[in-house]
Design a protein around this motif. Structure first.
Motif, PDB file in Angstrom:
ATOM      1  N   GLU A   1       3.883  -2.647   6.765  1.00 13.59           N
ATOM      2  CA  GLU A   1       3.137  -1.384   6.861  1.00 13.59           C
ATOM      3  C   GLU A   1       2.413  -1.215   8.195  1.00 13.59           C
TER       4      GLU A   1
ATOM      5  N   ASN B   1       1.992   1.025  -3.860  1.00 14.08           N
ATOM      6  CA  ASN B   1       0.633   0.980  -4.417  1.00 14.08           C
ATOM      7  C   ASN B   1       0.610   0.885  -5.948  1.00 14.08           C
ATOM      8  N   ASN B   2       1.567   0.176  -6.496  1.00 15.70           N
ATOM      9  CA  ASN B   2       1.665   0.001  -7.961  1.00 15.70           C
ATOM     10  C   ASN B   2       1.850   1.319  -8.712  1.00 15.70           C
ATOM     11  N   ASP B   3       2.448   2.305  -8.074  1.00 18.58           N
ATOM     12  CA  ASP B   3       2.725   3.590  -8.738  1.00 18.58           C
ATOM     13  C   ASP B   3       4.228   3.772  -8.870  1.00 18.58           C
TER      14      ASP B   3
ATOM     15  N   GLY C   1      -7.015  10.068  -1.774  1.00 14.50           N
ATOM     16  CA  GLY C   1      -6.370   9.327  -2.863  1.00 14.50           C
ATOM     17  C   GLY C   1      -6.007  10.202  -4.053  1.00 14.50           C
TER      18      GLY C   1
ATOM     19  N   SER D   1      -4.297   7.794  -6.483  1.00 11.99           N
ATOM     20  CA  SER D   1      -3.923   6.468  -6.020  1.00 11.99           C
ATOM     21  C   SER D   1      -4.745   6.160  -4.779  1.00 11.99           C
TER      22      SER D   1
ATOM     23  N   ARG E   1       0.801  -1.242   0.000  1.00 12.27           N
ATOM     24  CA  ARG E   1       0.000   0.000   0.000  1.00 12.27           C
ATOM     25  C   ARG E   1       0.828   1.283   0.000  1.00 12.27           C
TER      26      ARG E   1
ATOM     27  N   GLU F   1       0.297   4.877  10.029  1.00 11.01           N
ATOM     28  CA  GLU F   1      -0.329   4.801   8.700  1.00 11.01           C
ATOM     29  C   GLU F   1      -1.066   6.103   8.396  1.00 11.01           C
TER      30      GLU F   1
ATOM     31  N   GLU G   1      -6.257   4.844  -1.478  1.00 13.54           N
ATOM     32  CA  GLU G   1      -5.772   4.192  -0.257  1.00 13.54           C
ATOM     33  C   GLU G   1      -4.251   4.147  -0.166  1.00 13.54           C
ATOM     34  N   LYS G   2      -3.567   5.064  -0.838  1.00 13.91           N
ATOM     35  CA  LYS G   2      -2.096   5.044  -0.807  1.00 13.91           C
ATOM     36  C   LYS G   2      -1.593   5.555   0.545  1.00 13.91           C
TER      37      LYS G   2
END
Ligand code: GTP
Ligand code: MG
Length: 274
Positions: free
Chosen positions: A144, A72-74, A155, A129, A69, A149, A131-132
């Motif tokens: 995490e 986050n695939n970014d 987002g 993004s 997260r 957090e 829930e980043k």
């Protein structure tokens, strides 16, 4: 645009600035043996205390860390927010770092659909993004829940201005011409966004003077100075010199502060008073 918020408990008005930090990124083939210093500059700005300052921020990751997260695939990191006081006013900064994450098995950048090359992608002004989580340090990846957090609000991230990083130290496998070419391409894209830009030269504690002269020449190129000469602030994250000054210099551009109130000392002068 920057946003104005009024705190309910006091009459003080804060402004929130969303800043994107960019600069040569990629595999070792592009950036040489070391990164240009984006993460360290942001770390020092967001969490200046010695105990919170990490010098080792990886961008070569496992697939599961890339999908976690925080990343986050970014190909960008949200570094969270920090509160600063300048000239009696209180500001909140939210920071993202535009980088390029590399797969630790293939040593190629992670593919996320159809992606533009870094110099184009990093000029994005609207990031999304869901829930980043804010990034803290590399040990957080995969663990995490053991760290604080903080979500990137809604987002979303709408960029108010850019800090473009240029490394003035010598780094093996990264000829200065390569960094200058990338910088020129990045600045061309950033100028098109019409958002304010400040250049932060990094690693001035190990500066090679001719490199600093090259970036000063670069900003005088005809196509780059059309909308005014981009200011250069000489920083060192390791020595904590001029880091806040670089971000405040960008705020002064966003707010169009008169030039005589926004002068920043050279690294040498600032270093003397640290
Ligand atoms: P990527 O995100 O991987 O592209 O790298 P980056 O641009 O975020 O660079 P990062 O901040 O991770 O720094 C790369 C290397 O430069 C690290 O080894 C840091 O210790 C070093 N470095 C960063 N800032 C400074 C500085 O102010 N002085 C010196 N001497 N070294 C620095
Ligand atoms: Mg980085």
């Amino acid at each position: 645009m920057s946003h104005t918020i009024t705190k309910s408990m006091s009459k003080k008005v804060d402004k929130i600035y969303n800043i994107s930090v960019v600069g040569l990124s990629g595999t070792e083939k592009e950036k040489g043996s070391l990164g240009v210093g984006k993460s360290c500059l942001i770390n020092r700005f967001v969490r200046p205390l010695a105990d919170d300052y990490y010098t080792d921020h990886i961008s070569v990751l496992s697939e599961s860390d890339f999908a976690g997260r925080v990343v986050n695939n970014d190909h960008f990191l949200y570094w969270g927010s920090t509160r600063k006081v300048d000239d009696g006013a209180e500001y909140v900064f939210r920071i993202v770092e535009q980088t390029e994450f590399v797969d630790d098995s293939s040593f190629q950048p992670f593919k996320i659909g159809k992606t533009d090359p870094y110099y184009k992608r990093c000029a994005a002004c609207k990031l999304q993004s869901a829930e980043k989580l804010a990034y803290i340090c590399k040990n957080q990846l995969g663990l995490e829940h053991e760290f604080d957090e903080h979500l990137m609000p809604d987002g979303r991230f709408n960029v108010d201005g850019f800090i473009c990083v240029f490394d003035v130290s010598t780094t093996s496998n990264r000829p200065i011409e390569v960094q200058l070419d990338h910088m020129h391409c990045i600045l061309t894209q950033l100028i098109r966004t019409k958002k304010p830009i400040t250049i932060a030269t990094t690693k001035n504690d190990q500066a090679y003077k001719p490199f600093a002269a090259e970036v000063e020449k670069l900003v005088l190129k005809k196509d780059l100075k059309e909308r005014g000469i981009i200011p250069i602030v000489e920083t060192s994250a390791h020595e904590n010199v001029n880091v806040e000054a670089a971000f405040m210099s960008l705020v002064h551009l966003i707010e169009k502060t008169p030039k005589n109130r926004s002068k920043v000392p050279s690294y040498a002068d600032a270093h003397r008073v640290v």
